[in-house]
Write an enzyme that holds these catalytic residues in place. Structure first.
Site, short mmCIF file in Angstrom:
data_model
loop_
_atom_site.label_atom_id
_atom_site.label_comp_id
_atom_site.label_asym_id
_atom_site.label_seq_id
_atom_site.Cartn_x
_atom_site.Cartn_y
_atom_site.Cartn_z
N LYS A 123 42.60 51.20 41.23
CA LYS A 123 41.62 51.05 42.31
C LYS A 123 42.22 51.51 43.64
CE LYS A 123 39.50 47.08 40.04
NZ LYS A 123 39.40 45.64 39.89
N GLN A 162 40.59 39.65 41.49
CA GLN A 162 40.85 40.25 40.18
C GLN A 162 40.84 39.18 39.08
OE1 GLN A 162 41.35 43.70 39.67
NE2 GLN A 162 41.28 43.18 37.50
N ASP A 214 32.15 43.64 43.53
CA ASP A 214 31.85 43.63 42.09
C ASP A 214 30.40 43.25 41.78
OD1 ASP A 214 34.28 44.48 41.04
OD2 ASP A 214 35.15 42.48 41.11
#
Ligand code: NAP
Length: 275
Positions: A47, A90, A113
């Site tokens: 990322k 995460q 997300d």
């Protein structure tokens, strides 16, 4: 025809790089990693690499295994009140930390997300929302290759909260007729054979075999199974590629699109922030 996720990713990133530069967007992503999960470290590195390649700043907050839920919540609250564009917590987090509770504290407008309650509820209502990255990546891939969604029979195999379930809502919102299949579905082959677009997101190696696919259809393989270091998809690609009109390779299909959509969401969020 192969749905080339890497090629589409590169084109999208090149457009976004140009947009960030010409509009002078100052975008920063905060990533929180709790614990020592090796796969998470690789995902974060990836990322970071793509964010930096388009001119997005990345701030990493790394907590050790012994960090408490309060430690994580404190940083999320600080980031919510800051000028930062987006936040990713995460997954997975160590035992003792409630992932859903912590990630739900991320402000919806900073939720890269797209998994916070508000964003999922908007998806359920068919309102504008921040789409989960894999869901958005699949839609962008279909759109890039001009595969019609509206009116199509879509069969999704797998009803997980990260892919299958939100994808069914998103495609329904785009006027597809969606069937969501799962491990208890009876006569799966009979159902998948009806699909104009068949999307498999189960993590079961080669679950989708050629007898389950309609001639001339589109097949999207989301699943990832690692066996002895090698990655396998849900779809028996070699035996299906000549039956399907469009098919994703795996790796090289949905995965690259997911990363590109993190950046796409960040740009969208920064633009909304600036009105
Ligand atoms: P998940 O939450 O574990 O869901 C798996 C789903 O598969 C469940 O709904 C399960 O049914 C269904 N299933 C399992 N065995 C089945 C079978 N034999 N027949 C039909 N359905 C079956 O997984 P997820 O988080 O949604 O992820 C799915 C896959 O996508 C994983 O392999 C993951 O690694 C991959 N993934 C890839 C990307 C990418 O960017 N490429 C991104 C995210 C996830 P039940 O509900 O009945 O148990």
């Amino acid at each position: 025809m192969i749905l080339d996720g890497k090629k589409v990713r590169d084109e999208i990133l090149s457009d976004l790089r140009l947009k960030i530069a010409t509009k002078n967007l100052n975008i920063t992503l905060a990533i929180l990693l709790v614990g020592d999960d090796e796969a998470s470290k690789i995902y974060i590195k990836n990322k970071e690499k793509y964010c930096k390649s388009v001119g997005i700043n990345v701030l990493k907050y790394v907590f050790n295994e012994t960090a408490t839920e309060e430690d994580v919540i404190e940083v999320i609250n600080d980031l919510n009140d800051s000028d930062i564009t987006g936040i990713i917590l995460q997954s997975p987090v160590p035992e003792g930390i409630d992932f859903d509770k912590c990630s739900n504290l991320i402000k919806p407008e900073k939720d890269v997300d797209g998994f916070t309650k508000d964003n999922i509820y908007n998806l359920y209502l068919g309102k504008k929302t921040i789409l989960p990255c894999t869901v958005k990546g699949i839609i962008k891939l279909l759109e890039y290759y001009k595969i019609p969604i509206s009116g199509s029979n879509v069969v999704i195999v797998g009803r997980g909260n990260i892919v299958g379930h939100p994808l069914s809502l998103a495609l329904e919102n785009m006027d597809a007729t969606v069937t969501l299949a799962h491990s208890k579905t009876k006569n799966l082959a009979q159902i998948t054979k009806n699909a104009d677009i068949l999307i498999s997101a189960t993590g079961v190696k080669h679950l989708i075999t050629k007898d389950m696919v309609k001639y001339g259809s589109t097949v999207i393989d989301v699943g990832v199974t690692r066996v002895d270091g090698k990655i396998y998809g849900d779809v028996d690609f070699e035996n299906i590629k000549d039956i399907a009109q469009f098919i994703t390779p795996n790796p090289g299909g949905v995965g690259p699109m997911t990363v590109a959509m993190i950046i796409d969401n960040l740009v969208e969020m920064e633009e909304r922030k600036n009105g």
